[in-house]
Design a protein around this motif. Structure first.
Motif, PDB file in Angstrom:
ATOM      1  N   TYR A  65       0.832  -1.201   0.000  1.00 53.10           N
ATOM      2  CA  TYR A  65       0.000   0.000   0.000  1.00 53.10           C
ATOM      3  C   TYR A  65       0.869   1.253   0.000  1.00 53.10           C
ATOM      4  N   ALA A  66       1.937   1.213   0.775  1.00 51.43           N
ATOM      5  CA  ALA A  66       2.852   2.360   0.855  1.00 51.43           C
ATOM      6  C   ALA A  66       3.504   2.623  -0.501  1.00 51.43           C
ATOM      7  N   PRO A  98       1.062  15.079   0.538  1.00 48.90           N
ATOM      8  CA  PRO A  98       0.261  14.206   1.419  1.00 48.90           C
ATOM      9  C   PRO A  98       0.299  12.735   1.029  1.00 48.90           C
ATOM     10  N   TRP A  99       0.333  12.429  -0.253  1.00 39.76           N
ATOM     11  CA  TRP A  99       0.417  11.031  -0.678  1.00 39.76           C
ATOM     12  C   TRP A  99       1.747  10.429  -0.238  1.00 39.76           C
ATOM     13  N   VAL A 100       2.817  11.200  -0.356  1.00 36.56           N
ATOM     14  CA  VAL A 100       4.134  10.712   0.043  1.00 36.56           C
ATOM     15  C   VAL A 100       4.190  10.529   1.559  1.00 36.56           C
ATOM     16  N   ALA A 119       4.161   5.966  -5.223  1.00 37.13           N
ATOM     17  CA  ALA A 119       4.167   6.117  -6.685  1.00 37.13           C
ATOM     18  C   ALA A 119       3.163   7.171  -7.119  1.00 37.13           C
ATOM     19  N   PHE A 120       1.979   7.118  -6.536  1.00 35.31           N
ATOM     20  CA  PHE A 120       0.947   8.093  -6.894  1.00 35.31           C
ATOM     21  C   PHE A 120       1.368   9.500  -6.465  1.00 35.31           C
ATOM     22  N   GLY A 121       1.914   9.615  -5.263  1.00 31.79           N
ATOM     23  CA  GLY A 121       2.340  10.915  -4.763  1.00 31.79           C
ATOM     24  C   GLY A 121       3.474  11.510  -5.561  1.00 31.79           C
ATOM     25  N   LEU A 122       4.432  10.687  -5.940  1.00 36.03           N
ATOM     26  CA  LEU A 122       5.549  11.197  -6.733  1.00 36.03           C
ATOM     27  C   LEU A 122       5.111  11.531  -8.153  1.00 36.03           C
TER      28      LEU A 122
END
Length: 120
Positions: free
Chosen positions: A14-15, A29-31, A20-23
């Protein structure tokens, strides 16, 4: 032992997705939620007496940070707030349930650590 490893590995997966989505979207916030889930996943894998509180706290904090990033992303792509809430609820429920199930196999007294050391 299997449940601890499975739950810890799942939190790490999940992390990875959140990172990946945050970067990709360049959203902090995603990171941050990825870092929090990584901390929880590692806490499950090391199975120390302090792991239970760390796992549950990091999963709850990741859910809170995830709400911020989910709603911000929804605004960016013009998705309704209701749809964003449903997506956040389902996604957060996955890692909260994983953290809870994994933490049920931990002991505050370190019993699990002794059992892990006794395994071949």
């Amino acid at each position: 032992m299997f449940v601890l490893r499975a739950a810890g590995s799942t939190l790490l997966i999940y992390a990875l997705f959140n990172a990946a989505f945050g970067l990709n979207r360049q959203e902090l916030p995603w990171v941050i939620s990825a870092v929090l889930l990584t901390i929880g996943g590692i806490a499950l894998l090391v199975a120390q007496p302090w792991s239970r509180i760390v796992v549950l706290a990091s999963a709850a904090a990741a859910a809170a940070v995830g709400a911020i990033s989910q709603f911000r992303t929804a605004q960016d792509v013009n998705i309704s707030l209701e749809s964003a809430t449903v997506a956040w609820t389902l996604w957060s429920a996955l890692w909260l349930a994983t953290a809870y199930i994994g933490s049920k196999y931990l002991s505050d007294k370190g019993v699990v650590v002794q059992e892990l050391q006794a395994e071949p």
